[in-house]
Write an enzyme that holds these catalytic residues in place. Sequence first.
Site, PDB file in Angstrom:
ATOM      1  N   ARG A 298      35.395  80.553  27.526  1.00  0.00           N
ATOM      2  CA  ARG A 298      36.810  80.862  27.277  1.00  0.00           C
ATOM      3  C   ARG A 298      37.672  79.630  27.042  1.00  0.00           C
ATOM      4  O   ARG A 298      38.550  79.655  26.188  1.00  0.00           O
ATOM      5  CB  ARG A 298      37.384  81.801  28.333  1.00  0.00           C
ATOM      6  CG  ARG A 298      37.390  81.330  29.738  1.00  0.00           C
ATOM      7  CD  ARG A 298      37.220  82.474  30.699  1.00  0.00           C
ATOM      8  NE  ARG A 298      35.800  82.611  31.008  1.00  0.00           N
ATOM      9  CZ  ARG A 298      35.201  83.742  31.262  1.00  0.00           C
ATOM     10  NH1 ARG A 298      35.874  84.849  31.271  1.00  0.00           N
ATOM     11  NH2 ARG A 298      33.920  83.767  31.526  1.00  0.00           N
ATOM     12  N   THR A 299      37.405  78.543  27.768  1.00  0.00           N
ATOM     13  CA  THR A 299      38.279  77.380  27.618  1.00  0.00           C
ATOM     14  C   THR A 299      38.158  76.768  26.217  1.00  0.00           C
ATOM     15  O   THR A 299      39.160  76.435  25.583  1.00  0.00           O
ATOM     16  CB  THR A 299      37.966  76.325  28.701  1.00  0.00           C
ATOM     17  OG1 THR A 299      38.035  76.962  29.981  1.00  0.00           O
ATOM     18  CG2 THR A 299      38.938  75.184  28.658  1.00  0.00           C
TER      19      THR A 299
ATOM     20  N   LYS B 208      21.262  61.501  21.882  1.00  0.00           N
ATOM     21  CA  LYS B 208      20.470  60.294  21.574  1.00  0.00           C
ATOM     22  C   LYS B 208      20.891  59.138  22.475  1.00  0.00           C
ATOM     23  O   LYS B 208      20.505  58.003  22.270  1.00  0.00           O
ATOM     24  CB  LYS B 208      20.670  59.889  20.117  1.00  0.00           C
ATOM     25  CG  LYS B 208      20.220  60.926  19.117  1.00  0.00           C
ATOM     26  CD  LYS B 208      20.445  60.424  17.697  1.00  0.00           C
ATOM     27  CE  LYS B 208      20.156  61.503  16.673  1.00  0.00           C
ATOM     28  NZ  LYS B 208      20.720  61.168  15.369  1.00  0.00           N
TER      29      LYS B 208
ATOM     30  N   ARG C 104      36.078  68.292  28.030  1.00  0.00           N
ATOM     31  CA  ARG C 104      35.443  68.851  29.230  1.00  0.00           C
ATOM     32  C   ARG C 104      34.187  68.028  29.485  1.00  0.00           C
ATOM     33  O   ARG C 104      33.390  67.807  28.566  1.00  0.00           O
ATOM     34  CB  ARG C 104      35.084  70.320  29.033  1.00  0.00           C
ATOM     35  CG  ARG C 104      34.155  70.809  30.147  1.00  0.00           C
ATOM     36  CD  ARG C 104      34.015  72.297  30.175  1.00  0.00           C
ATOM     37  NE  ARG C 104      35.222  72.934  30.680  1.00  0.00           N
ATOM     38  CZ  ARG C 104      35.262  74.172  31.161  1.00  0.00           C
ATOM     39  NH1 ARG C 104      34.161  74.893  31.204  1.00  0.00           N
ATOM     40  NH2 ARG C 104      36.384  74.693  31.594  1.00  0.00           N
TER      41      ARG C 104
ATOM     42  N   HIS D 211      41.432  70.791  36.453  1.00  0.00           N
ATOM     43  CA  HIS D 211      41.447  71.661  35.272  1.00  0.00           C
ATOM     44  C   HIS D 211      42.913  72.099  35.098  1.00  0.00           C
ATOM     45  O   HIS D 211      43.256  73.259  35.331  1.00  0.00           O
ATOM     46  CB  HIS D 211      40.519  72.850  35.547  1.00  0.00           C
ATOM     47  CG  HIS D 211      40.169  73.679  34.358  1.00  0.00           C
ATOM     48  ND1 HIS D 211      40.673  73.454  33.092  1.00  0.00           N
ATOM     49  CD2 HIS D 211      39.337  74.756  34.246  1.00  0.00           C
ATOM     50  CE1 HIS D 211      40.179  74.357  32.266  1.00  0.00           C
ATOM     51  NE2 HIS D 211      39.371  75.156  32.942  1.00  0.00           N
TER      52      HIS D 211
END
Length: 310
Positions: free
Chosen positions: A55-56, A83, A105, A133
């Site tokens: 959702r975020t 990598k 995030r 958050h």
Amino acid sequence: MKRHLISAADLSRDDALLILDTADELAKISERSIKKLPTLRGRTVVNLFFEDSTRTRISFEAAAKRLSADVINFSAKGSSVSKGESLKDTALTLEAMGADAVVIRHGASGAPHRLANWVRGSVVNAGDGTHEHPTQALLDAFTMRRRLGPLDGRKITIVGDVLHSRVARSNVLLLSTLGAEVTLVAPPTLLPVSVGSWPCEVSYDLDAVLPKSDVVMMLRVQRERMNAAFFPTEREYSRRYGLDRERVARLHDEAIVMHPGPMNRGMEIAAEVADSPRSTIVEQVANGVTTRMAVLYLLLGGADLGGEIQ
Ligand code: NCD
């Protein structure tokens, strides 16, 4: 407002109210059939997601697009990060692409703070480790305000895995800025040691706290962050800290039930409670888009909203 939104503590009471009021204005647009504003045309928003999210990530993307920004979605899987590219080199690449805002995030607490030293654009923390958050806290406050009116003096109870929750910390900070009284309820093993310095009360007795709560916010039990046994069994956890029909009956008539998602139905919250009229869980998702529009709009210094919405 500061240039970045990394912690809910970055927001003064005036900043927070400005974001919520702007989100109220923008909500009017979400009700229209054409949901787009030209405000951020020509600006670039990069979504940089190193951790899983449904959702975020979608919410930030929808928010930026509704403001007509160009959106670049970057997820660590399938990128040069796998990598071994460092966060700094990734940041310099984004910088070269001219990002006006970077939404990040990351599994490491503090990653957005580091990123802010390396890019010229605004950094928005979309969840860093177990730390913060802030846009979740803003959308939660927005949802509470819509259902209950101003938050001063309101009693908010946050229940569950506070230890691993960035949602809990950001909510405690923002809600206290907005004048609400927060109580955390959790088993002692799921509270951080630092909780004594947070602007809130702590209780271990959910049944005692529920009758005086205006809001009860359930937190997900974050099994992926647990490297030890924090409670005896899931059944025992649900029995003491889960929100089921009998517990909901202790709430007063106007009280609401919230959850940031994703839910463990049947564990911290019973399915019938999650789907009941008191539950704001689906509203929270819709309000997330509007609130994030307000954040991007204000951080990127959009033009006067009054002129745009008419
Ligand atoms: C939260 C998160 O990722 O911190 N979810 C979300 O943003 N909607 C809470 C959680 O994962 O339990």
